[in-house]
Design an enzyme around this catalytic site. Structure first.
Site: not given
Ligand code: SAH
Ligand code: SF4
Length: 354
Positions: A334, A112, A84, A98, A109, A105
């Site tokens: 995000c 996410c 996406e 973006c 996390c 990934c």
């Molecule tokens: N992997 C990288 C970049 C992609 S995620 C990273 O983790 O930084 C981009 C941003 O979205 C990151 O700051 C991540 O922590 C945030 N993010 C992930 N899941 C989210 C959610 N459910 N609500 C708001 N932000 C989220």
């Molecule tokens: Fe991967 Fe999502 Fe964690 Fe970013 S926030 S490192 S995209 S699992």
């Protein structure tokens, strides 16, 4: 379509340099999205090139938010993987896209959606930069009267886990012959892959760095970000100091506020304590992020809590804003990327992390 692709075309069709310059100009300056429409090319060459691809994916789905300030595209790669990308208009005149760096990934996390998918594969540099080209074509095609000024690596995937292709893609985006985007208009967000962050700092002194921090102690961070085991906060702060001293540029700390997990007074106190270890604190900006609810045990903090948290940080001299992600109504914000679509596409298989 990137400079390597054009070089291949040149070889394959034995073209003189000026033909490549014409194509560069058409694709990257004029946003022309088909060979057929490049009027400077001879008709016979246009015909010859008609079967060559321009973008390395097809559009699987496109959505616009109601206010037309966010667009999301689900793209189908040549091997049927879906990724996406999102186009956002955070303030008048400023358009930002973006982009994804991986399909899925590996870092899992817990808050996410992309993390829930697991890792499928790295994107190539061309697949990464094609997302930017795609939005430029889109803006032209839809006559959006906009200029795509910023690129953020905040889509699916962990950019620094795919270091080689991501670094190549930044080189391409800043290449004066093709994308011509100023490094200061590019931001990379990382969950904290410390060794790659040192390399990034040395190689890209002008590219913005955002760090997904989300917790102020190892204990709390480990609960939501498994990467913290390999790279704990002490090491993360050390590389932040290295970046700040070397590049003298702002670092953005991303902190999703999660109800009763990291939004309490003691968490704010811990954050202030953690920042005491940063040498150039005035260069750190903290973005408090409103959680985009996904299917997880986490919950969004209340507005009152968010305000209190912010005020506590402010009274302790920390530069901080609360950021609400755009594009929520199209699941384009995000951390929300792709899960729904993948679930309804059983043939888009998932592979295990290598
Ligand atoms: N992997 C990288 C970049 C992609 S995620 C990273 O983790 O930084 C981009 C941003 O979205 C990151 O700051 C991540 O922590 C945030 N993010 C992930 N899941 C989210 C959610 N459910 N609500 C708001 N932000 C989220
Ligand atoms: Fe991967 Fe999502 Fe964690 Fe970013 S926030 S490192 S995209 S699992």
């Amino acid at each position: 379509m990137d400079s390597a692709f054009l070089q291949n075309i040149q070889k394959k069709y034995n073209l003189p340099n000026f033909r490549i310059n014409q194509m560069q100009k058409a694709f990257f300056e004029q946003n022309i999205s088909s060979y057929d429409k490049i009027s400077t090319l001879s008709k016979s060459l246009r015909l010859q090139l008609a079967n060559e691809k321009i973008l390395s994916f097809s559009v699987h789905h496109l959505a616009a938010s109601q206010d037309k300030n966010a667009y999301k595209a689900i793209l189908r790669l040549h091997d049927n993987r879906l990724i996406e990308t999102v186009l956002l208009n955070p303030k008048p005149g400023l358009w930002s896209c973006c982009i994804s760096s991986q399909a899925g990934c590996a870092l899992a996390c817990t808050f996410c959606a992309t993390g829930k998918l697991g890792f499928m594969r790295h994107l190539t540099s061309e697949e990464i930069t094609d997302q930017v080209l795609f939005w430029r074509f889109f803006i032209e095609d839809k006559n959006l009267k906009a200029h795509l000024s910023n690129v953020v690596y905040m889509g699916m995937g962990e950019p620094l886990h795919n270091k080689q292709e991501v670094f190549a893609s930044i080189d391409e985006l800043t290449n004066p012959k093709t994308f011509r985007i100023g490094a200061r208009h590019i931001s990379v967000s990382t969950s904290g892959l410390v060794p790659a962050m040192y390399e990034f700092t040395d190689k890209f002194s002008q590219v913005n760095l955002a760090i997904s921090l989300h917790a102020a102690t190892d204990e709390e961070r480990l609960k939501m970000m498994p990467i913290n085991k390999a790279h704990p906060l002490r090491d993360l702060i050390q590389v932040v100091n290295y970046y700040l001293n070397k590049n003298n540029r702002k670092v953005f700390m991303e902190y999703i506020l999660l109800k009763n997990e990291n939004d309490r007074l003691q968490d704010a106190e811990n954050l202030v304590k953690l920042y005491k270890n940063i040498e150039k604190k005035h260069l750190v900006h903290t973005n408090l992020i409103v959680y985009n609810q996904i299917d997880s045990h986490h919950c969004e903090s209340s507005k009152a809590k968010a305000r209190e948290f912010k005020e506590y940080l402010q009274t302790h001299g920390i530069s901080v804003t609360i950021r609400k992600n755009l594009g929520r109504d199209i699941d384009g914000a995000c951390g929300q990327l792709a899960l729904k679509e993948m679930n309804t596409n059983p043939h888009i298989g998932r592979v295990d992390t290598p």
